[in-house]
Design an enzyme around this catalytic site. Structure first.
Site, short mmCIF file in Angstrom:
data_model
loop_
_atom_site.label_atom_id
_atom_site.label_comp_id
_atom_site.label_asym_id
_atom_site.label_seq_id
_atom_site.Cartn_x
_atom_site.Cartn_y
_atom_site.Cartn_z
N LYS A 58 32.86 99.38 126.90
CA LYS A 58 32.16 98.56 127.90
C LYS A 58 33.00 98.64 129.17
CE LYS A 58 30.01 94.06 128.60
NZ LYS A 58 30.73 93.51 129.76
N ARG A 79 22.43 95.26 139.92
CA ARG A 79 21.69 94.49 138.94
C ARG A 79 21.13 93.20 139.53
NH1 ARG A 79 23.65 91.79 133.28
NH2 ARG A 79 25.15 90.82 134.66
S1 IVH Z 1 24.27 98.59 127.93
C1 IVH Z 1 20.67 96.76 127.12
N1 IVH Z 1 26.50 99.90 127.90
O1 IVH Z 1 27.76 95.27 130.54
C2 IVH Z 1 21.78 97.44 127.56
N2 IVH Z 1 26.31 98.00 129.33
O2 IVH Z 1 26.14 92.49 129.94
C3 IVH Z 1 22.52 96.75 128.61
N3 IVH Z 1 28.29 97.56 130.67
O3 IVH Z 1 26.48 94.37 133.41
C4 IVH Z 1 23.68 97.41 129.05
N4 IVH Z 1 29.51 99.25 129.94
O4 IVH Z 1 26.92 96.76 133.47
C5 IVH Z 1 25.83 98.86 128.42
N5 IVH Z 1 28.45 101.16 127.83
C6 IVH Z 1 27.76 100.15 128.33
C7 IVH Z 1 28.32 99.28 129.30
C8 IVH Z 1 27.55 98.21 129.77
C9 IVH Z 1 29.48 98.21 130.76
C10 IVH Z 1 27.94 96.33 131.42
C11 IVH Z 1 26.66 96.38 132.18
C12 IVH Z 1 26.15 94.98 132.21
C13 IVH Z 1 26.91 94.33 131.14
C14 IVH Z 1 25.97 93.82 130.09
#
Ligand code: IVH
Length: 252
Positions: A58, A79
């Protein structure tokens, strides 16, 4: 039910064709096991039926939605509150890590979602230069990335070294693949950076093993992460699982 900050007035507003979702959190091995159990139950899958996941870092940056029409970048948005973000197209065009034109034959409409971030070394170099010029000092790489993007003058954004990892899709006129992992591979083929630590896992033990692997690599990654994201791999399962409020049932 609103996530993130409201869109500021300086940049135009963009209504996302598909919501930009948030994530539910898990804090223990048990939470991960419960996540898998919940999904099996929801999909009516027996204990032995195959159920694949991906695990990926993440990234601690800021999420962007990039809209491509006929392979060309036409819009980039933050976002914001998940429904409506800021139009940062002019500035994102200055980011080399974001392809202006895609390679190959992408779908006519393709929205790519991912994280804009700054490497730790570039953050330190930037802060040193800022200190010397009496400019703003950033508290961490995420703030530096956000500050570098939210510039009135796109030339300032161009002078900052920003990176982008693609990790999901918004609106698409045709699916890229049947699974998340294959969609990532397709995005890589079109010119996007995808994270090299993304892994496919088949069970809870596999998910926990990747967490340990990413945890061990964390200090040396060169960029900040704030967790591991688990996703159900099959897109048809993701669609069946859907979302609760602003967070998908298929991710943690
Ligand atoms: S998936 C449904 N994958 O995390 C999918 N998010 O709360 C939603 N983020 O602000 C996101 N790395 O910017 C996904 N590998 C990753 C991620 C990621 C960082 C962040 C994203 C969002 C937050 C989700």
């Amino acid at each position: 039910r609103r996530v993130g900050a409201p869109a500021a007035a300086v940049f135009g507003k963009v209504r996302h064709a598909r919501l930009m979702l948030s994530l539910n959190n898990g804090f223990s091995d048990e939470d991960i096991a419960d996540f898998v159990t919940r999904i099996r139950r929801f999909l009516s899958l027996g204990d032995d039926a195959p159920l694949g996941f991906t695990a990926e870092p993440k990234i601690d940056g800021l999420s962007l939605s990039l809209r491509y029409e006929n392979g060309r970048l036409v819009q980039a948005a933050t976002r914001g509150d998940g429904t409506e973000g800021e139009d940062v197209t002019a500035n994102v065009r200055m980011v080399e890590a974001v392809p202006a034109r895609l390679v190959g034959t992408p779908p006519d409409i393709l929205e790519v979602r991912g994280e804009l971030y700054m490497d730790r070394t570039d953050f330190l170099t930037l802060n040193k230069a800022q200190q010397e010029s009496g400019g703003k000092i950033f508290a961490n790489p995420r703030n530096a990335a956000a500050g570098s993007l939210r510039q009135k003058d796109p030339a300032v954004t161009a002078s900052r070294r920003l990176q982008f990892f693609a990790y999901s899709l918004g609106e698409v006129s045709a699916p890229l693949a049947e699974t998340h992992m294959l969609s990532l591979a397709a995005l890589s083929g079109m010119g996007f950076c995808i994270n090299a630590l993304s892994r496919r896992c088949d069970d809870v033990a596999g998910l926990l093993a990747v967490h340990a692997e990413i945890g061990a690599a964390r200090a040396d990654l060169g960029y900040d992460i704030d967790g591991v994201v688990y996703k159900v791999d099959r897109h048809d399962y993701q669609a069946r699982l859907g979302q609760v409020a602003r967070a998908p049932r298929w991710a943690l």
